[in-house]
Structure formats: C-alpha cells, structure tokens
Scaffold this motif. Structure first.
Motif, short mmCIF file in Angstrom:
data_model
loop_
_atom_site.label_atom_id
_atom_site.label_comp_id
_atom_site.label_asym_id
_atom_site.label_seq_id
_atom_site.Cartn_x
_atom_site.Cartn_y
_atom_site.Cartn_z
N PHE A 7 0.82 -1.20 0.00
CA PHE A 7 0.00 0.00 0.00
C PHE A 7 0.86 1.25 0.00
CE2 PHE A 7 0.11 -0.99 4.65
CZ PHE A 7 0.63 0.21 5.13
N ILE A 8 0.29 2.33 -0.52
CA ILE A 8 0.99 3.62 -0.64
C ILE A 8 0.22 4.67 0.14
CG2 ILE A 8 1.57 5.48 -2.26
CD1 ILE A 8 2.12 3.38 -4.36
N THR A 9 0.94 5.46 0.93
CA THR A 9 0.33 6.56 1.66
C THR A 9 0.93 7.87 1.15
OG1 THR A 9 1.98 6.23 3.42
CG2 THR A 9 -0.19 5.24 3.74
N PRO A 10 0.22 8.61 0.31
CA PRO A 10 0.75 9.86 -0.24
C PRO A 10 1.05 10.88 0.84
CG PRO A 10 -1.23 9.14 -1.41
CD PRO A 10 -1.13 8.31 -0.17
N LEU A 53 -9.39 9.21 -12.32
CA LEU A 53 -8.40 8.26 -12.82
C LEU A 53 -7.17 8.99 -13.36
CD1 LEU A 53 -10.67 5.66 -14.66
CD2 LEU A 53 -9.22 5.23 -12.67
N ASP A 54 -7.40 10.12 -14.02
CA ASP A 54 -6.28 10.87 -14.58
C ASP A 54 -5.40 11.51 -13.51
OD1 ASP A 54 -7.10 10.25 -17.12
OD2 ASP A 54 -8.23 12.10 -17.41
N LEU A 55 -5.92 11.62 -12.28
CA LEU A 55 -5.16 12.27 -11.21
C LEU A 55 -4.42 11.28 -10.32
CD1 LEU A 55 -7.82 14.92 -10.08
CD2 LEU A 55 -5.71 15.38 -11.36
N ILE A 56 -4.72 9.99 -10.47
CA ILE A 56 -4.15 8.99 -9.56
C ILE A 56 -2.63 9.00 -9.57
CG2 ILE A 56 -3.95 6.51 -9.10
CD1 ILE A 56 -6.59 7.69 -8.24
N ASP A 57 -2.03 9.24 -10.75
CA ASP A 57 -0.56 9.17 -10.82
C ASP A 57 0.10 10.23 -9.95
OD1 ASP A 57 -1.56 11.10 -12.71
OD2 ASP A 57 0.48 11.24 -13.51
N LEU A 58 -0.61 11.31 -9.62
CA LEU A 58 -0.04 12.35 -8.76
C LEU A 58 0.10 11.86 -7.32
CD1 LEU A 58 -1.94 15.51 -10.06
CD2 LEU A 58 0.38 14.77 -10.62
N ALA A 76 0.22 20.23 -1.78
CA ALA A 76 -1.03 20.84 -2.24
C ALA A 76 -1.78 19.92 -3.20
CB ALA A 76 -0.73 22.18 -2.91
N ASP A 77 -1.05 19.18 -4.06
CA ASP A 77 -1.70 18.30 -5.02
C ASP A 77 -2.50 17.21 -4.31
OD1 ASP A 77 -0.58 19.78 -7.00
OD2 ASP A 77 0.78 18.23 -7.75
N ALA A 78 -1.88 16.56 -3.32
CA ALA A 78 -2.55 15.47 -2.61
C ALA A 78 -3.78 16.00 -1.87
CB ALA A 78 -1.59 14.80 -1.64
N ARG A 79 -3.64 17.16 -1.23
CA ARG A 79 -4.79 17.74 -0.52
C ARG A 79 -5.93 18.08 -1.48
NH1 ARG A 79 -0.75 20.73 2.03
NH2 ARG A 79 -1.46 22.62 0.96
N ALA A 80 -5.57 18.59 -2.66
CA ALA A 80 -6.58 18.96 -3.65
C ALA A 80 -7.34 17.71 -4.13
CB ALA A 80 -5.94 19.66 -4.84
N ILE A 81 -6.63 16.60 -4.32
CA ILE A 81 -7.29 15.37 -4.73
C ILE A 81 -8.22 14.87 -3.63
CG2 ILE A 81 -6.92 12.95 -5.34
CD1 ILE A 81 -4.35 13.85 -6.77
#
Length: 323
Positions: A142-145, A182-187, A150-155
């Motif tokens: 598992f991954i914890t961003p 789906l397009d934002l997951i890579d961030l 700011a990007d993670a908070r915006a998502i």
C-alpha cells in the motif's frame, strides 16, 4: 462495477450483521469480521462513477479484507474523514487518520480494521483503467501519499466533494468525474519511472485522443499541437496513428463529423443553423463542413437535420457511426 446504488446499514436487529456480511461480500468482494463492541450505526452508500465505484461509509468495531477473486485486479483509494483506520499488508502496517489517503491493491492480501467510529470514502477501480493510461497499476504494497503537498490535498478535497453529491448528478457527469479522478491517480503514486511508462504507445494514443476530444471545436487543432500536448514528436505521433490504420488528421476530421452527426440528430428541427454546427465542430467554413459531411454520410447536413429518427439512424448506422 456497480450497476445500481447500494446502501447497507447496521442496526440492533438480530440478522443485521448477516445482511451486512452478505452485502459486503456480494457487492464489494470484502469479507467482514466483527470485533467486540457495538457496530450498530455503521452504514455504507455506494454508487457508480463510470469506471469507478465510490463508497461513503461509517464503520466501527469491525475489519474488512478482500475475498479471493480470479477476476480483474482492483485498486482502492481510501480517504479517512474522521476517526482512524488501521491497515496491514505484508510487513507493512499503518494507522490512517483524518485527512489521510492510502492506495492499496486487492491482488495482495490486506486487512483494514476500525476500532473506533470512523468515516471513510473509498474509490474502487480496475487496475486495467490505469494500465491503459500508462500509469503505475501494480502496487507491491500500500501507498500513503504525502498529504502535506497541495496536489494530494486537492485530490482529497475533490474526492470528498464528489462523495458529498451522493450520486445525485447525471450518469454523464459521474462518468466524467470518474475519468478525471483516474487521470489524477498518478499524482498520488511516488514512482520516478512514471513519466517513462506514460510514454508507452497505448498510453500516448489514449492521451492524444483525449486531447483531440477536448479540443475538437478548435479550428487550430494540428498534428504539431497534439504531439506537443502529449510530449512526443510529430513523426512518432503519426506513426502511432498509422499503426491503427489512419492518419492523425483523418482521425480529427472523423471525430468532428461524428460530433456533428450527434448534434444534428439531437437538435430540434429548425432551431439550429448549419453554420453554427460547422463552427462548433471545428470547421472553418460551412461549405467545407457540408462537403465533408456529404462525403461521409451520403446526405447533406440540412437533409440529416430534416430526417426523422429512423431515417437518420439508417444513414448514420450504415456509415458506421455510433450516436
């Protein structure tokens, strides 16, 4: 994917836990185990966002783990809104608190536990949805961003905002929201090789066609502009489209004509100008649009506009257009 919205509620009724277990297994492929405490008050609402399912739940004194499944591998994005979730996978274990996100893959066993009342929003989507975009889709653990970015908070805010709509928006809107997520997951996935993978042929074609669809109404859409938008050379982009049996601009014009046919089929007769449709679909002149449309469908745009539904369906269907 979910075909219909689902709601599960835990009550004090004697069969409530059995109903919850059955619902968790059949709808979400999750095994539920209850721990000492009062799980009553728990609830789950879930609905579809195109290729994603979204779940908004309240949990306490229970744990969830994926059932063995030979089907598609699922990925989950889980956002804790209150309380805490404990997640274990392999040798990893972590407490996920309010405002934090975790991404986890179902092909590797994991367990999530809720020892206190916890609010959770989850997205579920097939790994293939990321693979076709050229994005990382095979998570080893598992991954914890980093939620300080700011990007993670915006998502996270976007996920919470969509969940708050409770599936009340149209199916078309929900499908677009799903594609956007789906397009934002890579961030959220820390992978230094992501850009290299994102340039694979299939992923480049996917992004090029998406850019074309988003800019179809612009008369300035060129091979160079499209190639620049997806970070490849004109030659490489043209080679990718030729491998599918067409040129880049032929695909652009075909897409414009399909859009025009859709507009003509759906508009009320006499309430739309052919020149307006031409400009809305990226044609520089109405005469150019009319010539291209007749060549494609065998009728003029005005004849198509005046046709009844059955006649139009025959023309467009015979030409291989799905509208």
């Amino acid at each position: 994917m979910l075909n219909d919205p689902i709601r599960l509620v835990l009550t004090d009724e004697s069969d409530s836990k059995d109903i919850w277990r059955h619902g968790s297994a059949s709808a979400f492929r999750l095994n539920c185990e209850f721990s000492p405490g009062a799980p009553a008050g728990g609830s789950v609402d879930a609905w579809n966002l195109g290729r994603l399912d979204i779940l908004d739940g309240r949990f306490a004194h229970l744990s969830l783990a994926p059932l063995a499944d030979r089907g598609d591998t699922w990925l989950y994005l889980k956002l804790v809104t209150q309380g805490a979730m404990h997640i274990e996978q392999g040798r990893q274990a972590r407490r996920i608190g309010p405002g934090e996100i975790v991404l986890v893959e179902s092909s590797r066993p994991y367990r999530q536990s809720f020892d206190e009342p916890t609010g959770l929003i989850a997205l579920r989507f097939p790994a293939s949805a990321l693979k076709e975009r050229g994005l990382r889709h095979d998570l080893r653990n598992f991954i914890t961003p980093d939620m300080s970015t700011a990007d993670a908070r915006a998502i996270g805010d976007l996920v919470a905002s969509i969940a708050a709509q409770r599936g009340a928006t149209s199916a078309n809107m929900r499908c677009r929201q799903g594609d956007q997520l789906l397009d934002l997951i890579d961030l959220l996935i820390d992978d230094p090789a992501a850009l290299m993978r994102a340039r694979s042929g299939d992923a480049t074609l996917f992004r090029a066609k998406r850019f074309i669809a988003q800019n179809l109404r612009s008369p300035d859409l060129t091979v160079s502009l499209i190639a620049s938008a997806v970070c490849v050379s004109d030659t490489h982009l043209s080679r990718l489209f030729r491998a599918e049996g067409e040129s880049v601009m032929r695909y652009v014009w075909e897409s414009r004509l399909v859009l025009a046919a859709d507009i003509l089929k759906r508009n009320d007769k006499g309430r739309v100008q052919i020149s307006d449709i031409a400009y809305r679909c990226g044609f520089s002149t109405a005469s150019h649009f009319s010539r291209a449309f007749r060549e494609r469908y065998g009728v003029s745009p005005r004849e198509a506009l005046a046709a009844d539904g059955c006649e139009a369906a025959t023309w467009f269907g015979a030409a291989g257009t799905h509208i």
